[in-house]
Scaffold this motif. Sequence first.
Motif, PDB file in Angstrom:
ATOM      1  N   TRP A 104      18.133   0.556   3.782  1.00 19.13           N
ATOM      2  CA  TRP A 104      17.532   0.562   2.462  1.00 19.13           C
ATOM      3  C   TRP A 104      16.015   0.574   2.594  1.00 19.13           C
ATOM      4  O   TRP A 104      15.468   0.225   3.630  1.00 19.13           O
ATOM      5  CB  TRP A 104      17.990  -0.644   1.646  1.00 19.13           C
ATOM      6  CG  TRP A 104      17.792  -1.968   2.337  1.00 19.13           C
ATOM      7  CD1 TRP A 104      18.639  -2.561   3.224  1.00 19.13           C
ATOM      8  CD2 TRP A 104      16.682  -2.852   2.207  1.00 19.13           C
ATOM      9  NE1 TRP A 104      18.130  -3.759   3.659  1.00 19.13           N
ATOM     10  CE2 TRP A 104      16.918  -3.965   3.043  1.00 19.13           C
ATOM     11  CE3 TRP A 104      15.509  -2.818   1.473  1.00 19.13           C
ATOM     12  CZ2 TRP A 104      16.019  -5.029   3.162  1.00 19.13           C
ATOM     13  CZ3 TRP A 104      14.630  -3.886   1.592  1.00 19.13           C
ATOM     14  CH2 TRP A 104      14.897  -4.972   2.423  1.00 19.13           C
ATOM     15  N   GLU A 105      15.369   1.027   1.535  1.00 21.76           N
ATOM     16  CA  GLU A 105      13.912   1.028   1.502  1.00 21.76           C
ATOM     17  C   GLU A 105      13.437   0.594   0.128  1.00 21.76           C
ATOM     18  O   GLU A 105      14.220   0.549  -0.820  1.00 21.76           O
ATOM     19  CB  GLU A 105      13.354   2.404   1.860  1.00 21.76           C
ATOM     20  CG  GLU A 105      13.774   3.514   0.918  1.00 21.76           C
ATOM     21  CD  GLU A 105      13.334   4.885   1.386  1.00 21.76           C
ATOM     22  OE1 GLU A 105      12.757   5.005   2.477  1.00 21.76           O
ATOM     23  OE2 GLU A 105      13.581   5.850   0.650  1.00 21.76           O
ATOM     24  N   ILE A 106      12.170   0.277   0.045  1.00 22.05           N
ATOM     25  CA  ILE A 106      11.556  -0.161  -1.204  1.00 22.05           C
ATOM     26  C   ILE A 106      10.655   0.977  -1.672  1.00 22.05           C
ATOM     27  O   ILE A 106       9.547   1.138  -1.166  1.00 22.05           O
ATOM     28  CB  ILE A 106      10.742  -1.462  -0.988  1.00 22.05           C
ATOM     29  CG1 ILE A 106      11.643  -2.564  -0.438  1.00 22.05           C
ATOM     30  CG2 ILE A 106      10.070  -1.886  -2.291  1.00 22.05           C
ATOM     31  CD1 ILE A 106      10.900  -3.781   0.072  1.00 22.05           C
ATOM     32  N   PRO A 107      11.125   1.798  -2.618  1.00 20.15           N
ATOM     33  CA  PRO A 107      10.358   2.993  -2.985  1.00 20.15           C
ATOM     34  C   PRO A 107       9.137   2.733  -3.865  1.00 20.15           C
ATOM     35  O   PRO A 107       8.166   3.467  -3.802  1.00 20.15           O
ATOM     36  CB  PRO A 107      11.369   3.863  -3.724  1.00 20.15           C
ATOM     37  CG  PRO A 107      12.376   2.902  -4.249  1.00 20.15           C
ATOM     38  CD  PRO A 107      12.422   1.760  -3.270  1.00 20.15           C
ATOM     39  N   SER A 108       9.166   1.673  -4.672  1.00 19.45           N
ATOM     40  CA  SER A 108       8.006   1.414  -5.527  1.00 19.45           C
ATOM     41  C   SER A 108       7.937  -0.048  -5.927  1.00 19.45           C
ATOM     42  O   SER A 108       8.936  -0.751  -5.958  1.00 19.45           O
ATOM     43  CB  SER A 108       8.029   2.306  -6.772  1.00 19.45           C
ATOM     44  OG  SER A 108       9.213   2.113  -7.486  1.00 19.45           O
ATOM     45  N   VAL A 109       6.710  -0.461  -6.238  1.00 18.54           N
ATOM     46  CA  VAL A 109       6.444  -1.855  -6.589  1.00 18.54           C
ATOM     47  C   VAL A 109       5.542  -1.876  -7.820  1.00 18.54           C
ATOM     48  O   VAL A 109       4.574  -1.124  -7.896  1.00 18.54           O
ATOM     49  CB  VAL A 109       5.734  -2.594  -5.425  1.00 18.54           C
ATOM     50  CG1 VAL A 109       5.419  -4.029  -5.801  1.00 18.54           C
ATOM     51  CG2 VAL A 109       6.557  -2.542  -4.156  1.00 18.54           C
ATOM     52  N   ALA A 110       5.862  -2.730  -8.771  1.00 16.07           N
ATOM     53  CA  ALA A 110       4.982  -2.988  -9.910  1.00 16.07           C
ATOM     54  C   ALA A 110       4.017  -4.085  -9.483  1.00 16.07           C
ATOM     55  O   ALA A 110       4.440  -5.189  -9.135  1.00 16.07           O
ATOM     56  CB  ALA A 110       5.797  -3.419 -11.120  1.00 16.07           C
TER      57      ALA A 110
END
Length: 79
Positions: free
Chosen positions: A46-52
């Motif tokens: 899994w990956e973290i595609p975007s962050v607020a």
Amino acid sequence: MTESIGKTNAELTELVNEALGDQPGCETARITGLQPVPGVRGGRNWEIPSVALGDSLISDVDRAVITIHRRLGRTFHLI
């Protein structure tokens, strides 16, 4: 190597958000979701595609996301 623990997207997203909020300077940052990495069945699949960012600085968040993905990616995989 130890087997990782399978988590749903919702469970893993919650764990990552808790870990991110605990990082210095990232109290207001939140991930918007996780994304599976195609072709990988376990481990860091899994990956973290975007962050607020909220009020957090991008440099703090970048460092934290890399640290969290390394640490939690060894422990949990996305099912």
